[in-house]
Scaffold this motif. Structure first.
Motif, PDB file in Angstrom:
ATOM      1  N   THR A  89      29.601 -35.804   1.390  1.00 47.29           N
ATOM      2  CA  THR A  89      29.061 -35.779   0.035  1.00 47.29           C
ATOM      3  C   THR A  89      27.946 -34.741  -0.045  1.00 47.29           C
ATOM      4  OG1 THR A  89      29.529 -38.134  -0.225  1.00 47.29           O
ATOM      5  CG2 THR A  89      28.007 -37.146  -1.807  1.00 47.29           C
ATOM      6  N   ILE A  90      27.938 -33.969  -1.114  1.00 41.37           N
ATOM      7  CA  ILE A  90      26.923 -32.942  -1.357  1.00 41.37           C
ATOM      8  C   ILE A  90      26.065 -33.366  -2.542  1.00 41.37           C
ATOM      9  CG2 ILE A  90      26.556 -30.555  -2.122  1.00 41.37           C
ATOM     10  CD1 ILE A  90      29.218 -29.862  -0.742  1.00 41.37           C
ATOM     11  N   SER A 132      32.166 -25.140 -11.019  1.00 43.02           N
ATOM     12  CA  SER A 132      32.596 -24.291  -9.912  1.00 43.02           C
ATOM     13  C   SER A 132      32.237 -24.912  -8.566  1.00 43.02           C
ATOM     14  CB  SER A 132      31.954 -22.908 -10.045  1.00 43.02           C
ATOM     15  OG  SER A 132      32.327 -22.077  -8.969  1.00 43.02           O
ATOM     16  N   ILE A 133      31.016 -25.450  -8.464  1.00 44.74           N
ATOM     17  CA  ILE A 133      30.570 -26.083  -7.214  1.00 44.74           C
ATOM     18  C   ILE A 133      31.464 -27.274  -6.870  1.00 44.74           C
ATOM     19  CG2 ILE A 133      28.715 -27.485  -6.212  1.00 44.74           C
ATOM     20  CD1 ILE A 133      26.737 -25.618  -7.705  1.00 44.74           C
ATOM     21  N   GLU A 134      31.738 -28.103  -7.879  1.00 37.00           N
ATOM     22  CA  GLU A 134      32.523 -29.303  -7.625  1.00 37.00           C
ATOM     23  C   GLU A 134      33.948 -28.954  -7.195  1.00 37.00           C
ATOM     24  OE1 GLU A 134      32.905 -33.711  -9.537  1.00 37.00           O
ATOM     25  OE2 GLU A 134      32.925 -32.037 -10.932  1.00 37.00           O
ATOM     26  N   GLU A 135      34.536 -27.949  -7.838  1.00 35.78           N
ATOM     27  CA  GLU A 135      35.890 -27.552  -7.478  1.00 35.78           C
ATOM     28  C   GLU A 135      35.940 -27.021  -6.049  1.00 35.78           C
ATOM     29  OE1 GLU A 135      39.880 -27.042  -7.618  1.00 35.78           O
ATOM     30  OE2 GLU A 135      38.605 -28.062  -9.101  1.00 35.78           O
ATOM     31  N   ALA A 174      37.239 -28.323  -0.214  1.00 33.28           N
ATOM     32  CA  ALA A 174      36.798 -28.419   1.179  1.00 33.28           C
ATOM     33  C   ALA A 174      36.745 -29.864   1.666  1.00 33.28           C
ATOM     34  CB  ALA A 174      35.420 -27.768   1.329  1.00 33.28           C
ATOM     35  N   GLY A 175      37.120 -30.808   0.795  1.00 37.12           N
ATOM     36  CA  GLY A 175      37.139 -32.208   1.195  1.00 37.12           C
ATOM     37  C   GLY A 175      35.834 -32.945   0.984  1.00 37.12           C
TER      38      GLY A 175
END
Length: 344
Positions: A65-66, A84-87, A92-93
């Motif tokens: 998780t980020i 964009s970040i979420e996609e 990347a999992g």
């Protein structure tokens, strides 16, 4: 990434008391003497002890998780960046936990604490408008917690960054107005403490100097991004004895109410005042007149922030060297800046 967190055992050893005493003191249980409890709490604060801190999570488990912290998701730039970040993270999992500070320094601190408790594996942060003390973010960097800053950042924070060349972009915007016949160019900037805003003002000044135009402080006014303050500063700028015939705006969301205020004052865009802005909000193309704006490569910026962050998350030995990725911008020319220029 190997991180050695402060533990209850470390606090107990330093104070020469038992681990169970430290645990009860930190939980505020009544059977602990007040002096002991105060000593434990003071030392825990000094050592930056966090019971569920990210360092422990990285050492023992993976949440994939980020944590993402942005000033406000109602701003087009930040909502588009988040997409964009979420996609990129999903591909990347990883999943994303998002906090918005609403431009509050205190909420920014609280957001970091909450995300640490949620055991995110790294942080992607754009600083709030009101943040002028960076200790809470610098602490993450000192502890080698994966961290990437984007758009709004501070040079003193030792972290990877994804940014654009704000100085060059503002130079480009200002020079465009000069090439379209503007001689008195103003700049409606953001808050004075915001590095991004100051970089753009610097680029604006450089363009004026290159073209032998006067650089006058009265033509640079700062606003806090709210509509009310933007309108007030616009009216102040356009009420000068020799008002500007061109204005560079810090962002589209400032340009929209600013142009509204100019029209209320009876000014024509671009005949009386030419306007260039930043961010290329999709609404810009449908505004009247259509707004000339600097476009930032938002999709690429989002992908790059995730790439730099996961490079740190996946490191198994020494910390990854910090990187700064500077992305190119593009001037999207529309009607708001196109004036008839005499060829005589």
């Amino acid at each position: 990434m190997k991180i050695t967190p402060v533990t209850i055992k470390d606090i107990a050893r330093s104070l020469n008391i038992s681990i169970s005493t430290v645990s009860r003191a930190l939980r505020g249980l009544p059977e602990i003497h007040p002096d002991t409890r105060n000593a434990v709490i003071r030392l825990a604060e000094e050592l930056d002890y966090q019971p569920n801190q990210l360092a422990k999570n990285l050492a023992k488990s993976r949440t994939r998780t980020i944590g993402v912290i942005v000033p406000n998701l109602s701003y087009y730039f930040f909502s588009a960046m988040l997409n964009s970040i979420e996609e990129a993270a999903l591909q990347a999992g990883y999943s994303v936990l998002v906090c918005q500070t609403n431009e509050s320094y205190l909420r920014e601190i609280t957001s970091i604490q909450n995300l640490l408790r949620s055991q995110v594996e790294g942080f992607i942060i754009s600083l709030s408008r009101d943040t002028d003390n960076y200790e809470h973010v610098e602490r993450l960097a000192r502890k080698n917690i994966p961290l990437v800053l984007f758009d709004r950042y501070a040079e003193s924070i030792d972290a990877s960054k994804v940014i654009v060349d704000n100085k060059a972009a503002a130079f480009k915007a200002t020079e465009h107005l000069i090439e379209n016949g503007c001689q008195r160019i103003g700049f409606l900037a953001g808050p004075a403490q915001l590095l991004l805003s100051n970089q753009r003002v610097e680029g604006y000044r450089d363009a004026l100097t290159k073209h032998n135009l006067l650089v006058e402080n009265q033509y640079v006014l700062h606003c806090d991004y709210t509509q009310e303050d933007t309108i007030m500063q616009t009216l102040a700028l356009m009420s000068l004895p020799r008002p500007p015939d061109g204005v560079v705006m810090i962002s589209d969301r400032v340009a929209f109410p600013s142009i509204y205020a100019m029209k209320q004052k009876g000014l024509r865009i671009p005949e009386d005042v030419a306007v260039v802005s930043f961010n290329n909000d999709p609404v810009s193309a449908f505004f009247s007149p259509a707004l000339t704006s600097i476009s930032q490569p938002i999709q690429e910026m989002g992908i790059e922030t995730v790439r730099l962050l996961l490079k740190q998350v996946d490191a198994t030995d020494s910390p990854v060297p910090r990187e700064t990725k500077v992305m190119e911008t593009q001037l999207i020319v529309r009607a708001s800046s196109l004036r008839a220029v005499s060829t005589i």
